[in-house]
Write an enzyme that holds these catalytic residues in place. Sequence first.
Site, short mmCIF file in Angstrom:
data_model
loop_
_atom_site.label_atom_id
_atom_site.label_comp_id
_atom_site.label_asym_id
_atom_site.label_seq_id
_atom_site.Cartn_x
_atom_site.Cartn_y
_atom_site.Cartn_z
N LYS A 1 0.83 -1.20 0.00
CA LYS A 1 0.00 0.00 0.00
C LYS A 1 0.86 1.26 0.00
O LYS A 1 0.63 2.20 -0.76
CB LYS A 1 -0.91 -0.02 1.23
CG LYS A 1 -1.68 1.27 1.47
CD LYS A 1 -2.67 1.56 0.38
CE LYS A 1 -3.54 2.77 0.75
NZ LYS A 1 -4.51 3.10 -0.29
N CYS B 1 -3.98 9.76 1.18
CA CYS B 1 -3.12 8.64 0.77
C CYS B 1 -1.79 9.12 0.23
O CYS B 1 -0.76 8.98 0.88
CB CYS B 1 -3.85 7.79 -0.27
SG CYS B 1 -5.25 6.87 0.39
#
Length: 405
Positions: free
Chosen positions: A201, A255
């Site tokens: 991720k 993010c």
Amino acid sequence: MKACFIGLGYIGLPTAIIAAGHDIEVIGVDINPAIVEKTNAARLHIVEPGLDELLKKTIASGKLRAQTTPEPADAFFIVVPTPFKDGHQPDISYVEAATRSVIPHLKEGDLFVIESTSPVGTTEQMADIIFAERPELKDKIYIAYCPERVLPGNVIYELVHNDRVIGGINDASTRKASMFYGKFVKGHLHPTNSRTAEMCKLTENSSRDVQIAFANELSMICEQAGINVWELIRLANRHPRVNILWPGAGVGGHCIAVDPYFITAAFPETARLIADARDINNSKAQWCADRIENAILRFRADNPDKTPVVALMGVAFKPDIDDLRESPARHIIDRVIERNPEARYMVVEPYVDQLNGLPLTDVDTAWQQADIVAFLTAHTPFKKLDCKDSRSGSREVLDFAGVFK
């Protein structure tokens, strides 16, 4: 199957809704009573195309209900924020608090999954906390990490069709988590271990950050060289092995603007390119603010008896969403207004109804009345403006987002 989702934000709520639509009884948990109340009333607290109708259906079916505390279930999912603290150090306190909230409800055979973006080793750390308080559950429950990888504005499709990386603390946990996601994910499920899944991720978003940094750095070089960066990138991308992204006013969101710090904090001596990319993207927002301030100075020099009207177009961190988290546009707006209070400002954000501390102006009014127009986000309504209208010669347009590229 009964699942409990801790955190009903931009990822937790859509995932809970999708799961509830696949014959899973879902309990949505959020510490914000207003979010719980809205969810139970089948009203979205976020903007996401198509999600409103799905929420209404799942609430009406009785498959989804929201509350402020968890309860016993077969599977628990941690989908809470992971911001950073001073010095860009990861803050996993929300993940830990959410984990501790479900510990009393865990039983043998349960599944515990973290979806929140986390530093490498977080899943194992939460497992240690669980087993320290409930030692009888050691090797009796399944613990895994499965990061989301969706695009705001297309969440419904991507939650179902994107591949998922699933990393358990052991093989049995990986298989158990894969069985759950297999109920509604049509993309391929890629098994691995929890540390690799956590790093995957962080790697995905750091890779994007580096690519965007190249485009943003290129845009600043092109201004010095007197080159249209939009034309340059379009031509360069005609090369069969080149795919340069479009530059912008910086990088925002929870993010890409955050995750690289989880790597640089853990590996400060090694993650040099990742750290440089973060610095470049942060500096792009300051670069944009400088250009707006210079435009104000030019206007005042040419019109000493007039107050400049400045339109700041777009506050969300990317086009056509309402998400303001880590938005470079907001940083630009705050800095320009603070340092140039003599100007009159029109802030435009068509995807929110109100903005703390700043009044909002509609798109057409700002476009018609402003002497200086700075595009900070490439919202679709902005692209419908006529860049060659009757006032095109009397306003200065600073297009940082490529609205008229």
